[in-house]
Design a protein around this motif. Structure first.
Motif, short mmCIF file in Angstrom:
data_model
loop_
_atom_site.label_atom_id
_atom_site.label_comp_id
_atom_site.label_asym_id
_atom_site.label_seq_id
_atom_site.Cartn_x
_atom_site.Cartn_y
_atom_site.Cartn_z
N PRO A 131 4.07 10.34 3.24
CA PRO A 131 3.33 9.09 3.08
C PRO A 131 3.85 8.28 1.90
O PRO A 131 4.13 8.84 0.84
CB PRO A 131 1.89 9.54 2.81
CG PRO A 131 1.84 10.99 3.11
CD PRO A 131 3.22 11.52 3.07
N THR A 132 3.98 6.95 2.10
CA THR A 132 4.40 6.07 1.01
C THR A 132 3.42 4.93 0.78
O THR A 132 3.61 4.15 -0.15
CB THR A 132 5.81 5.49 1.26
OG1 THR A 132 5.78 4.71 2.46
CG2 THR A 132 6.85 6.59 1.36
N GLY A 133 2.40 4.80 1.60
CA GLY A 133 1.40 3.77 1.36
C GLY A 133 0.75 3.23 2.61
O GLY A 133 1.11 3.58 3.74
N TYR A 134 -0.24 2.38 2.38
CA TYR A 134 -1.03 1.75 3.43
C TYR A 134 -1.17 0.27 3.10
O TYR A 134 -1.08 -0.13 1.95
CB TYR A 134 -2.44 2.35 3.50
CG TYR A 134 -2.46 3.83 3.74
CD1 TYR A 134 -2.48 4.33 5.03
CD2 TYR A 134 -2.47 4.73 2.68
CE1 TYR A 134 -2.49 5.70 5.26
CE2 TYR A 134 -2.48 6.10 2.90
CZ TYR A 134 -2.50 6.57 4.19
OH TYR A 134 -2.51 7.92 4.42
N GLU A 135 -1.41 -0.53 4.14
CA GLU A 135 -1.68 -1.95 3.93
C GLU A 135 -2.66 -2.40 4.99
O GLU A 135 -2.47 -2.13 6.19
CB GLU A 135 -0.38 -2.73 4.05
CG GLU A 135 -0.49 -4.19 3.67
CD GLU A 135 0.85 -4.89 3.72
OE1 GLU A 135 0.91 -5.97 4.34
OE2 GLU A 135 1.83 -4.35 3.16
#
Length: 166
Positions: A131-135
């Motif tokens: 995982p590297t992030g959410y938006e």
């Protein structure tokens, strides 16, 4: 993201399109020969199962569609075997679509969650699946793309009980 689940009144959809999702604890254990029944007893699945089960009990539907390459990766083979413990037992519906059967479906460039057809949560991963992030987005065009893509995949996809990974 838990507040998005709490605010959802009708449906949650999740489209997964990767062939690996990193080196999770369960996957690593499975690779060393730990049986899934034993892995299912690990406490890391419990929070997800409890979250989904609670929302399903209040009437929210959870549908997860997975677009996969065949022959499947080791991670997808593990994920398929683990699905009854991690998803189905909590009340999710899960379907699988071989990538060759998805070739003419327009899809976004990354995985996403969609809540009540009005909020999209884009999910970003590294090349190795970490995982590297959410938006979050409430953009009508993005919501339309996600709704259309998910429903097209869902219509063609094979129910978990019938899918046999190649």
């Amino acid at each position: 993201m838990t507040e998005l689940f709490a605010q959802t009144q009708h449906s949650v959809t999740h489209l997964e399109m990767r062939d690996t999702y990193g080196q999770t604890r369960g996957f690593k254990a499975w690779q060393t020969g730990v049986p899934l029944e034993e892995i299912a007893q690990f406490d890391f699945w419990k929070p997800w199962n409890d979250l989904v089960h609670g929302h399903v009990q209040r009437g929210v539907s959870f549908r997860r569609a997975r677009v996969v390459s065949e022959p499947v990766s080791d991670f997808i083979r593990y994920e398929n075997l683990a699905t009854p413990f991690t998803n189905l037992s909590a009340g999710e519906e899960v379907r699988w679509l071989p990538r060759r059967q998805a070739r003419d479906i327009a899809m976004p460039g990354c995985d996403f969650w969609q809540f009540d057809d009005h909020t999209v949560c884009w999910v970003f991963q590294s090349g190795d699946g970490e995982p590297t992030g959410y938006e979050l987005s409430e953009d009508p065009e993005e919501i339309g793309l996600c709704s259309t893509a998910f429903e097209a995949v869902w219509k063609r996809a094979i129910d978990h009980e019938q899918y046999r990974p190649a």
